[in-house]
Design a protein around this motif. Structure first.
Motif, PDB file in Angstrom:
ATOM      1  N   VAL A   1       0.856  -1.186   0.000  1.00  0.00           N
ATOM      2  CA  VAL A   1       0.000   0.000   0.000  1.00  0.00           C
ATOM      3  C   VAL A   1       0.893   1.237   0.000  1.00  0.00           C
ATOM      4  O   VAL A   1       1.801   1.341   0.827  1.00  0.00           O
ATOM      5  CB  VAL A   1      -0.905  -0.015   1.242  1.00  0.00           C
ATOM      6  CG1 VAL A   1      -1.729   1.261   1.303  1.00  0.00           C
ATOM      7  CG2 VAL A   1      -1.807  -1.240   1.220  1.00  0.00           C
TER       8      VAL A   1
ATOM      9  N   HIS B   1      -3.889  11.470   3.810  1.00  0.00           N
ATOM     10  CA  HIS B   1      -4.544  10.161   3.837  1.00  0.00           C
ATOM     11  C   HIS B   1      -5.875  10.131   3.101  1.00  0.00           C
ATOM     12  O   HIS B   1      -6.290   9.085   2.625  1.00  0.00           O
ATOM     13  CB  HIS B   1      -4.750   9.700   5.280  1.00  0.00           C
ATOM     14  CG  HIS B   1      -3.494   9.202   5.913  1.00  0.00           C
ATOM     15  ND1 HIS B   1      -3.479   8.348   6.990  1.00  0.00           N
ATOM     16  CD2 HIS B   1      -2.196   9.435   5.628  1.00  0.00           C
ATOM     17  CE1 HIS B   1      -2.223   8.084   7.337  1.00  0.00           C
ATOM     18  NE2 HIS B   1      -1.433   8.735   6.529  1.00  0.00           N
ATOM     19  N   ALA B   2      -6.551  11.270   3.048  1.00  0.00           N
ATOM     20  CA  ALA B   2      -7.888  11.278   2.462  1.00  0.00           C
ATOM     21  C   ALA B   2      -7.889  11.689   0.994  1.00  0.00           C
ATOM     22  O   ALA B   2      -8.949  11.756   0.386  1.00  0.00           O
ATOM     23  CB  ALA B   2      -8.801  12.204   3.267  1.00  0.00           C
TER      24      ALA B   2
ATOM     25  N   LEU C   1      -3.618   9.206  -4.018  1.00  0.00           N
ATOM     26  CA  LEU C   1      -3.632   7.737  -4.048  1.00  0.00           C
ATOM     27  C   LEU C   1      -3.694   7.226  -5.485  1.00  0.00           C
ATOM     28  O   LEU C   1      -3.003   6.264  -5.848  1.00  0.00           O
ATOM     29  CB  LEU C   1      -4.824   7.214  -3.241  1.00  0.00           C
ATOM     30  CG  LEU C   1      -4.995   5.694  -3.172  1.00  0.00           C
ATOM     31  CD1 LEU C   1      -3.768   5.007  -2.595  1.00  0.00           C
ATOM     32  CD2 LEU C   1      -6.214   5.322  -2.330  1.00  0.00           C
TER      33      LEU C   1
ATOM     34  N   TRP D   1     -10.276  -6.340   7.812  1.00  0.00           N
ATOM     35  CA  TRP D   1      -9.879  -7.740   7.912  1.00  0.00           C
ATOM     36  C   TRP D   1     -11.110  -8.627   8.064  1.00  0.00           C
ATOM     37  O   TRP D   1     -11.273  -9.629   7.375  1.00  0.00           O
ATOM     38  CB  TRP D   1      -8.932  -7.908   9.116  1.00  0.00           C
ATOM     39  CG  TRP D   1      -8.722  -9.300   9.573  1.00  0.00           C
ATOM     40  CD1 TRP D   1      -8.010 -10.274   8.940  1.00  0.00           C
ATOM     41  CD2 TRP D   1      -9.238  -9.901  10.772  1.00  0.00           C
ATOM     42  NE1 TRP D   1      -8.045 -11.434   9.661  1.00  0.00           N
ATOM     43  CE2 TRP D   1      -8.785 -11.238  10.792  1.00  0.00           C
ATOM     44  CE3 TRP D   1     -10.015  -9.444  11.833  1.00  0.00           C
ATOM     45  CZ2 TRP D   1      -9.102 -12.108  11.822  1.00  0.00           C
ATOM     46  CZ3 TRP D   1     -10.327 -10.300  12.853  1.00  0.00           C
ATOM     47  CH2 TRP D   1      -9.871 -11.619  12.843  1.00  0.00           C
TER      48      TRP D   1
ATOM     49  N   PHE E   1      -4.549  -6.927  -0.931  1.00  0.00           N
ATOM     50  CA  PHE E   1      -4.096  -5.572  -1.279  1.00  0.00           C
ATOM     51  C   PHE E   1      -5.184  -4.515  -1.049  1.00  0.00           C
ATOM     52  O   PHE E   1      -4.967  -3.573  -0.284  1.00  0.00           O
ATOM     53  CB  PHE E   1      -3.567  -5.541  -2.714  1.00  0.00           C
ATOM     54  CG  PHE E   1      -3.083  -4.195  -3.149  1.00  0.00           C
ATOM     55  CD1 PHE E   1      -1.894  -3.672  -2.672  1.00  0.00           C
ATOM     56  CD2 PHE E   1      -3.836  -3.418  -4.022  1.00  0.00           C
ATOM     57  CE1 PHE E   1      -1.449  -2.422  -3.073  1.00  0.00           C
ATOM     58  CE2 PHE E   1      -3.400  -2.161  -4.419  1.00  0.00           C
ATOM     59  CZ  PHE E   1      -2.203  -1.663  -3.941  1.00  0.00           C
TER      60      PHE E   1
ATOM     61  N   ALA F   1      -5.870  -4.137   2.678  1.00  0.00           N
ATOM     62  CA  ALA F   1      -4.872  -3.335   3.390  1.00  0.00           C
ATOM     63  C   ALA F   1      -5.055  -1.856   3.076  1.00  0.00           C
ATOM     64  O   ALA F   1      -4.943  -0.998   3.965  1.00  0.00           O
ATOM     65  CB  ALA F   1      -3.473  -3.795   2.989  1.00  0.00           C
ATOM     66  N   MET F   2      -5.370  -1.548   1.824  1.00  0.00           N
ATOM     67  CA  MET F   2      -5.489  -0.154   1.406  1.00  0.00           C
ATOM     68  C   MET F   2      -6.688   0.502   2.093  1.00  0.00           C
ATOM     69  O   MET F   2      -6.594   1.615   2.604  1.00  0.00           O
ATOM     70  CB  MET F   2      -5.628  -0.088  -0.116  1.00  0.00           C
ATOM     71  CG  MET F   2      -5.384   1.275  -0.691  1.00  0.00           C
ATOM     72  SD  MET F   2      -4.928   1.157  -2.445  1.00  0.00           S
ATOM     73  CE  MET F   2      -6.451   0.567  -3.158  1.00  0.00           C
TER      74      MET F   2
ATOM     75  N   TYR G   1      -6.359   3.565   4.783  1.00  0.00           N
ATOM     76  CA  TYR G   1      -6.945   4.878   4.453  1.00  0.00           C
ATOM     77  C   TYR G   1      -8.468   4.797   4.409  1.00  0.00           C
ATOM     78  O   TYR G   1      -9.092   4.974   3.363  1.00  0.00           O
ATOM     79  CB  TYR G   1      -6.413   5.372   3.098  1.00  0.00           C
ATOM     80  CG  TYR G   1      -4.904   5.399   3.028  1.00  0.00           C
ATOM     81  CD1 TYR G   1      -4.159   6.165   3.936  1.00  0.00           C
ATOM     82  CD2 TYR G   1      -4.217   4.663   2.070  1.00  0.00           C
ATOM     83  CE1 TYR G   1      -2.778   6.187   3.882  1.00  0.00           C
ATOM     84  CE2 TYR G   1      -2.828   4.687   2.012  1.00  0.00           C
ATOM     85  CZ  TYR G   1      -2.119   5.445   2.917  1.00  0.00           C
ATOM     86  OH  TYR G   1      -0.751   5.468   2.872  1.00  0.00           O
TER      87      TYR G   1
ATOM     88  N   SER H   1     -10.673   6.764   5.256  1.00  0.00           N
ATOM     89  CA  SER H   1     -11.393   7.998   4.930  1.00  0.00           C
ATOM     90  C   SER H   1     -11.149   8.417   3.486  1.00  0.00           C
ATOM     91  O   SER H   1     -11.653   9.443   3.046  1.00  0.00           O
ATOM     92  CB  SER H   1     -10.955   9.118   5.870  1.00  0.00           C
ATOM     93  OG  SER H   1      -9.555   9.346   5.721  1.00  0.00           O
ATOM     94  N   ASN H   2     -10.362   7.622   2.749  1.00  0.00           N
ATOM     95  CA  ASN H   2     -10.034   7.971   1.370  1.00  0.00           C
ATOM     96  C   ASN H   2     -11.052   7.327   0.429  1.00  0.00           C
ATOM     97  O   ASN H   2     -11.130   6.099   0.331  1.00  0.00           O
ATOM     98  CB  ASN H   2      -8.619   7.457   1.048  1.00  0.00           C
ATOM     99  CG  ASN H   2      -8.108   7.979  -0.277  1.00  0.00           C
ATOM    100  OD1 ASN H   2      -8.807   7.925  -1.275  1.00  0.00           O
ATOM    101  ND2 ASN H   2      -6.891   8.505  -0.267  1.00  0.00           N
ATOM    102  N   PRO H   3     -11.845   8.136  -0.281  1.00  0.00           N
ATOM    103  CA  PRO H   3     -12.907   7.543  -1.112  1.00  0.00           C
ATOM    104  C   PRO H   3     -12.370   6.594  -2.184  1.00  0.00           C
ATOM    105  O   PRO H   3     -12.999   5.570  -2.474  1.00  0.00           O
ATOM    106  CB  PRO H   3     -13.589   8.759  -1.752  1.00  0.00           C
ATOM    107  CG  PRO H   3     -12.681   9.917  -1.527  1.00  0.00           C
ATOM    108  CD  PRO H   3     -11.844   9.601  -0.326  1.00  0.00           C
ATOM    109  N   LEU H   4     -11.198   6.885  -2.734  1.00  0.00           N
ATOM    110  CA  LEU H   4     -10.664   5.984  -3.762  1.00  0.00           C
ATOM    111  C   LEU H   4     -10.305   4.624  -3.156  1.00  0.00           C
ATOM    112  O   LEU H   4     -10.604   3.569  -3.738  1.00  0.00           O
ATOM    113  CB  LEU H   4      -9.431   6.603  -4.433  1.00  0.00           C
ATOM    114  CG  LEU H   4      -8.834   5.773  -5.577  1.00  0.00           C
ATOM    115  CD1 LEU H   4      -9.846   5.528  -6.682  1.00  0.00           C
ATOM    116  CD2 LEU H   4      -7.596   6.449  -6.150  1.00  0.00           C
ATOM    117  N   ALA H   5      -9.680   4.637  -1.971  1.00  0.00           N
ATOM    118  CA  ALA H   5      -9.295   3.385  -1.320  1.00  0.00           C
ATOM    119  C   ALA H   5     -10.522   2.532  -1.013  1.00  0.00           C
ATOM    120  O   ALA H   5     -10.547   1.324  -1.286  1.00  0.00           O
ATOM    121  CB  ALA H   5      -8.515   3.677  -0.029  1.00  0.00           C
TER     122      ALA H   5
ATOM    123  N   TRP I   1     -17.872   7.635  -2.512  1.00  0.00           N
ATOM    124  CA  TRP I   1     -17.528   9.032  -2.830  1.00  0.00           C
ATOM    125  C   TRP I   1     -18.406  10.016  -2.086  1.00  0.00           C
ATOM    126  O   TRP I   1     -18.101  11.207  -2.035  1.00  0.00           O
ATOM    127  CB  TRP I   1     -17.607   9.254  -4.344  1.00  0.00           C
ATOM    128  CG  TRP I   1     -16.609   8.386  -5.042  1.00  0.00           C
ATOM    129  CD1 TRP I   1     -16.797   7.129  -5.514  1.00  0.00           C
ATOM    130  CD2 TRP I   1     -15.235   8.685  -5.294  1.00  0.00           C
ATOM    131  NE1 TRP I   1     -15.644   6.619  -6.044  1.00  0.00           N
ATOM    132  CE2 TRP I   1     -14.654   7.571  -5.934  1.00  0.00           C
ATOM    133  CE3 TRP I   1     -14.410   9.810  -5.032  1.00  0.00           C
ATOM    134  CZ2 TRP I   1     -13.313   7.524  -6.310  1.00  0.00           C
ATOM    135  CZ3 TRP I   1     -13.089   9.772  -5.425  1.00  0.00           C
ATOM    136  CH2 TRP I   1     -12.550   8.624  -6.049  1.00  0.00           C
TER     137      TRP I   1
END
Lengths: 220, 220, 220, 220
Positions: A38, A44-45, A50, B64, B108, B111-112, B116, B118-122, B180
């Motif tokens: 990763v 982070h957001a 990313l 997890w 993968f 873990a991403m 993250y 709070s990350n919309p892409l993750a 998103w």
């Protein structure tokens, strides 16, 4: 007893050898993904940060994909040639172990090519390892054909199958050389090579009769 | 021989395919935990510092847990559809390999998303991978139903089962879009989607008779 | 169909469930060693520096050893209770999956206790996870006894076996509490607890007859 | 019931013990490669820099190769001695578990020797672990011979086989001592030791008859 002759001894059941081999194959293909780390983000957001980082991982994704297909192809053909054997002797067990040793090595050149896709040595090494694995596979195949083949399958084997198998060795070797001129050509060759023997060779049509439908679909 | 027709060949025993698949599934679910790293503490003996750090790991624990349930569900349904097949041909072996490739990819995006949350892409990517896995599963299922089904089970299959399976694809896709606007809604959708087909579909009641108790519990 | 009743359905063969479970157990015990990292040395050739660093790893070695024994004990008893079942239904598959989920979690608290052996929360968490794993095992055991037991083995089961199994839960829980006063006592309790049921319980002697030698050694 | 006698109980099928053991062996040999980390380069595209870095990895490659061969040898001999047993009891299960525990430990001394090939303690520790593994193997072998051997194979066993097995322990121990004078001698000894019993011992020729060809090749 002479050191080499003792390898002719032994009549082991194939199922534990298959179980051990399947375990190694399964772990190798699954470990490949561990190289996909990763990415570290400052924000982070941030989806855009990313996204950019993931794009930079593309060579790693591609290396992972190529290795996965190659190892699966080895698994399928391994399945095929073990199905030709009547039993296993110690010689076959050790040839199989050495083959598996270099299968289990695959994650290393995969990670190296994914990390340094523009480095000719890294890309070249990947092909060296794959050519060597193909060679070890051919040795195992030839050993089974010569020493351990089931009598009822002996006639159906293409006598030039071992020769034909060198197509893979040659093709990977061209990739090894090509990497020093263009890594893109090498990547392409590594992707195309598994298409040879993507499935095991069909049984040979015996002269004057041809192989029956039943033989074509003989359970491995 | 035409490239595609060769995949129709082969009549492989299912047990080595199951062994390989079970190995991959077992490794995937167990590798998921490797993403849970022990936090770094300034004061090694401080329970409060460790407690705070563990709380920050909550999104990782949740990712997890979600992935574990999803992969177990795939395992159970994979068990079910392989039980429908009379044997395997090379086409099925390769569809299975590609399905397993993306199962092994699951650590993968897990873990991403855990790193993250709070990350919309993750969060969105997690759903993309799961929708794609579901799609690959549907392709494998459809291939078995069309080419390899045991004659005695053919009548019991729900003719709309493939269509129904798209519920999972649609549900994950809504999660992908929802990420998103609100990652919490996406997490919730990812947790709820495995409840569809949490167990494989029951055999269809055949018109004019209904399925007998015996058929209901036919051993896979 | 009501959500819960569908779990009663299914009559799965036990061998693929065993294969999947064995895979998870085998990977868990083997992953435990990955937490033992080779120490970083200033003088690569210094035996004394390496010796000192290895001594500092002692808590990690101890945690590894304790977890290995505990997971092996779970494996052996898991083997035993699956041997009691006539077949598996979907309820059992999912109870088994949740049990395996927390078995696969074991490397995390093991690493944490090994890293921070003087931290009461770290040592305490280890016991919480083990108590919870024991609880999940008891649920699986009770489910098999109630729903899936082989008729010929039903009489031999100790009716208080589930009650007795709580010894483990209680013992780990005492360790959890003890960790806040003395981590050494907690470590000791974690080492001693697996000695309960280090082997599965013997078949119960049936009143008026007693179990025969043959029954005592019935193949699982 | 006395604590030790309970280990005599149980009559377990060998196949799940084999599956668990094969899983551990397969994972151990495959994990070994994880210690081979892709080197960090300043100039990502520099073949010469990568070449130099790979040369520095040579001790790691060598350690990996030695351990792979040793673990495969243990796997093959483990296969052999489990084939001697009529069934498993709890004592054997636990001796096997302890043996596997130290097999799964192998990646640690392998990584340490690969990282610090000039450190006498690191090289020495590798031999200690291998000698200890051999010792645990001998204990398991002796336990099977004394308690669980198939009646029809009892006569064929070499009565001095256990004594002969100590050759490995002695040889590794000489390596342990040699490491303090010359690590190269130790490496050499570690490479040569697996050649003893590279294949399991042949069945003993019984006085007055000799072993038949059939017995020589009895399926394990």
């Amino acid at each position: 007893m002479h050191f080499l002759t003792r390898f002719k001894r032994g009549e082991l059941r194939l199922n534990r050898i298959e179980a051990f081999s399947d375990g190694v194959f399964a772990i190798v293909v699954t470990l490949l993904v561990l190289e996909l780390k990763v990415p570290q983000l400052h924000d982070h957001a941030s989806a855009s940060e990313l996204g950019e980082q993931l794009l930079e991982l593309l060579p790693k994704f591609l290396s992972w994909l190529i290795s996965f297909i190659i190892v699966c192809k080895f698994w399928l053909n391994h399945h095929h040639i073990l199905g030709l054997a009547h039993h296993a002797n110690y010689g076959m067990v050790w040839l199989n172990a050495i083959f598996l040793m270099f299968q289990s090595f695959v994650p290393f050149p995969t990670a190296m090519m994914g990390e340094y896709p523009s480095n000719p040595l890294a890309v070249s090494m990947f092909g060296v390892v794959m050519a060597f694995n193909t060679l070890l596979f051919i040795v195992l195949h030839a050993y089974i054909l010569r020493n351990l083949i089931k009598p009822e399958l002996a006639d159906q084997q293409d006598p030039r199958i071992i020769l034909k198998s060198f197509v893979g060795v040659v093709s990977y070797s061209i990739g090894v050389a090509a990497a020093w001129f263009s890594v893109h050509v090498a990547f392409l060759l590594y992707m195309l090579t598994p298409l040879f023997f993507i499935v095991p060779p069909p049984p040979r049509r015996v002269a004057g009769g041809g192989v029956s439908d039943a033989a074509e679909t003989t359970r491995l």
